[in-house]
Scaffold this motif. Structure first.
Motif, short mmCIF file in Angstrom:
data_model
loop_
_atom_site.label_atom_id
_atom_site.label_comp_id
_atom_site.label_asym_id
_atom_site.label_seq_id
_atom_site.Cartn_x
_atom_site.Cartn_y
_atom_site.Cartn_z
N ALA A 182 52.77 -5.56 12.27
CA ALA A 182 53.08 -4.13 12.36
C ALA A 182 52.02 -3.29 11.65
O ALA A 182 51.68 -2.19 12.11
CB ALA A 182 54.46 -3.86 11.77
N GLU A 183 51.49 -3.82 10.54
CA GLU A 183 50.48 -3.07 9.80
C GLU A 183 49.20 -2.88 10.63
O GLU A 183 48.59 -1.80 10.63
CB GLU A 183 50.14 -3.78 8.48
CG GLU A 183 51.30 -3.92 7.51
CD GLU A 183 52.23 -5.06 7.90
OE1 GLU A 183 53.31 -5.17 7.30
OE2 GLU A 183 51.86 -5.85 8.80
N GLY A 199 47.03 3.03 15.44
CA GLY A 199 47.75 4.19 15.97
C GLY A 199 48.93 3.83 16.84
O GLY A 199 49.37 4.65 17.64
N GLY A 200 49.46 2.60 16.69
CA GLY A 200 50.56 2.16 17.54
C GLY A 200 51.85 1.95 16.79
O GLY A 200 51.89 1.86 15.57
N ARG A 201 52.93 1.86 17.56
CA ARG A 201 54.26 1.58 17.02
C ARG A 201 54.97 0.66 18.01
O ARG A 201 54.70 0.68 19.21
CB ARG A 201 55.06 2.86 16.83
CG ARG A 201 55.20 3.69 18.10
CD ARG A 201 56.02 4.95 17.86
NE ARG A 201 56.08 5.81 19.03
CZ ARG A 201 56.86 5.62 20.09
NH1 ARG A 201 57.69 4.56 20.12
NH2 ARG A 201 56.84 6.45 21.11
N TYR A 225 41.84 2.33 26.89
CA TYR A 225 43.11 1.62 26.72
C TYR A 225 42.90 0.12 26.62
O TYR A 225 43.43 -0.55 25.73
CB TYR A 225 44.05 1.94 27.90
CG TYR A 225 44.43 3.40 28.01
CD1 TYR A 225 44.86 4.11 26.90
CD2 TYR A 225 44.36 4.06 29.23
CE1 TYR A 225 45.21 5.45 27.00
CE2 TYR A 225 44.70 5.40 29.34
CZ TYR A 225 45.13 6.09 28.22
OH TYR A 225 45.47 7.41 28.31
N GLU A 226 42.15 -0.41 27.56
CA GLU A 226 41.88 -1.85 27.53
C GLU A 226 41.11 -2.23 26.28
O GLU A 226 41.38 -3.28 25.67
CB GLU A 226 41.08 -2.25 28.77
CG GLU A 226 41.81 -2.00 30.07
CD GLU A 226 40.99 -2.40 31.29
OE1 GLU A 226 41.26 -1.87 32.37
OE2 GLU A 226 40.08 -3.23 31.12
N ALA A 227 40.16 -1.37 25.85
CA ALA A 227 39.37 -1.67 24.67
C ALA A 227 40.25 -1.73 23.42
O ALA A 227 40.11 -2.64 22.59
CB ALA A 227 38.27 -0.62 24.49
N VAL A 228 41.19 -0.78 23.29
CA VAL A 228 42.07 -0.77 22.12
C VAL A 228 43.04 -1.96 22.15
O VAL A 228 43.29 -2.60 21.13
CB VAL A 228 42.84 0.56 22.04
CG1 VAL A 228 43.90 0.52 20.94
CG2 VAL A 228 41.87 1.71 21.80
N ALA A 229 43.59 -2.24 23.34
CA ALA A 229 44.53 -3.37 23.45
C ALA A 229 43.84 -4.69 23.07
O ALA A 229 44.42 -5.52 22.35
CB ALA A 229 45.08 -3.45 24.87
N GLU A 230 42.64 -4.90 23.56
CA GLU A 230 41.90 -6.12 23.22
C GLU A 230 41.51 -6.14 21.75
O GLU A 230 41.58 -7.20 21.10
CB GLU A 230 40.67 -6.24 24.12
CG GLU A 230 40.99 -6.47 25.58
CD GLU A 230 39.75 -6.51 26.45
OE1 GLU A 230 39.88 -6.68 27.67
OE2 GLU A 230 38.64 -6.36 25.88
N ALA A 231 41.09 -4.99 21.22
CA ALA A 231 40.66 -4.95 19.81
C ALA A 231 41.83 -5.25 18.87
O ALA A 231 41.67 -5.96 17.86
CB ALA A 231 40.06 -3.58 19.49
N LEU A 232 43.01 -4.74 19.17
CA LEU A 232 44.18 -5.01 18.33
C LEU A 232 44.54 -6.49 18.35
O LEU A 232 44.81 -7.09 17.31
CB LEU A 232 45.36 -4.17 18.81
CG LEU A 232 46.71 -4.42 18.12
CD1 LEU A 232 46.59 -4.22 16.61
CD2 LEU A 232 47.79 -3.51 18.71
#
Length: 411
Positions: free
Chosen positions: A73-74, A80-82, A129-136
């Motif tokens: 979660a951290e 920037g997600g929940r 979007y894809e970049a953030v999803a993969e980075a997370l």
């Protein structure tokens, strides 16, 4: 004797051409225009690489569900997600524009794709979007390397299937560009294939010195419009004949020629983009046709007209020198100049229309500009053709013709 005549002809033709001001204008126009393009590109200070870097640092608000249990979660909060309690409610929030994106991480990221739902930010910005999803996922996996799923995520070996929404509907991504880009190809084919014929059609009778006799029985407007329609019909026949072998080969000899089947199920056509593309195509054709008729009316021979014809055709290719800015930064100065300058407007606007960066107001202004200016140029060209029909050896002076027409109207 033969060698002497050859030298005489060579020197005469060479010196006569080099003494023409139009020759030097046309010759120097290309490097000057290219230099201005690169100068304006430098002033604009934008590039595709800047957009790619911005995507990596993009700040978006997103919700996520994690069936793999890999996302702390951290870490999600740092991006920037929940966590979403209800996946369907999260997708509905994306559809309505209340949420930027929703990421659904599968139980096994090594074998299943991450499903991304995002609000439309533009064709190229949607990649954030894809970049953030993969980075997370990669950041989370790097904190606990141990099993194959984590190793695959950390190495970036993760498939992502993205669904982008615009106004509540699913967008087609790059497939939406196929239709408008096809119209751009048609525009190039029509102009390149027909422009020389249009120019020659207005010069042929003048060079044969029969125009004056023809105009005694036919109105010049009727003559010019008839020529335009005839040339357009000839071009349609040429295009159909050119495509016939390819169509016949695909229909009757697809297996023998090992031609793959065309899967058009994923092709999406945006009605608005297609209508705008057709209007830009027709408006551009009207404008270029009017200019070609005017050139044919002013110049006494095809050889003289060729001095202007070359730069005119080259103007259609000028926008491709700044295509990276047209795609990635439509607000750049050079893109604005190309969008509204008449001779570069059709291609630039059709490119922006294909990639979704042509606003409705801008599209309306450019379409109106092309049609209005095209009709005005065509009307002026008809008058030039009327008075230039007997100028068999001299170049017509447009100012003198228009002044004579204005004086005749007053009397």
């Amino acid at each position: 004797m033969g060698g002497h005549n050859l030298k005489t002809v060579f020197v005469f033709e060479l010196t006569r051409t080099l003494r023409k001001r139009g020759f030097w204008v046309a010759t120097l126009a290309v490097p000057v225009v290219i230099g201005l393009i690169f100068a304006l590109s430098f002033v604009s200070g934008s590039s595709i690489s800047d957009s790619e870097d911005a995507q990596a640092d993009a700040e978006i608000s997103f919700a996520y569900t994690d069936a793999s249990g890999l996302i702390p979660a951290e870490a999600a909060q740092a991006f920037g997600g929940r966590e979403a309690a209800d996946p369907e409610a999260a997708v509905d929030a994306v559809r309505s524009g209340e949420l930027d994106a929703y990421f659904a991480y599968p139980a096994n990221p090594a074998e299943e794709p991450v499903e991304v739902s995002g609000a439309d930010r533009g064709l190229f910005d949607n990649g954030a979007y894809e970049a953030v999803a993969e980075a997370l996922l990669r950041t989370s996996a790097q904190a606990a390397i141990g099993d194959p799923g984590l190793a695959a995520a950390a190495a970036g070996e993760v498939a992502v299937e993205a669904t982008i929404y615009r106004d509540g509907d699913v967008t087609g991504g790059f497939t939406e560009t196929i239709g408008p880009l096809a119209l751009l190809v048609v525009f190039f084919l029509v102009i390149v294939m027909l422009s020389n014929q249009m120019l020659n059609s207005t010069l042929e009778e003048k060079e044969n010195r029969v125009t004056e006799m023809i105009l005694t029985t036919v109105n010049p407007t009727t003559l010019v419009v008839g020529k335009i329609l005839a040339v357009f019909a000839v071009g349609a026949v040429q295009i159909l004949v050119s495509l016939a072998p390819a169509v016949a080969g695909y229909v009757f000899f697809r297996d023998r020629l090992a031609i793959p089947d065309l899967d058009l199920s994923d092709l999406r056509l945006d009605p608005w983009a297609m209508v705008v593309g057709v209007l830009l195509l027709v408006g551009g054709f009207v404008l270029f046709t009017g200019v070609l008729v005017a050139i044919g009316a002013i110049m006494p021979t095809a050889k003289d007209a060729g001095v202007i014809f070359g730069p005119l055709i080259f103007s259609m290719f000028i926008p491709f020198y700044a295509i990276s800015l047209i795609i990635s930064d439509p607000g750049a100065l050079i893109v604005g100049v190309f969008t509204y300058f008449p001779l570069t407007a059709p291609v630039t606007a059709m490119l922006r229309n294909a990639f979704g960066t042509l606003e409705p107001v801008t599209a309306g202004i450019v379409i109106a500009e092309l049609f209005v200016l095209g009709i005005v140029v065509l009307r002026v060209a008809v008058q030039l053709f009327r008075y230039g029909s007997i100028a068999y050896t001299d170049k017509l002076n447009p100012k003198a013709v228009l002044a004579r027409k204005k004086a005749a109207g007053r009397s």
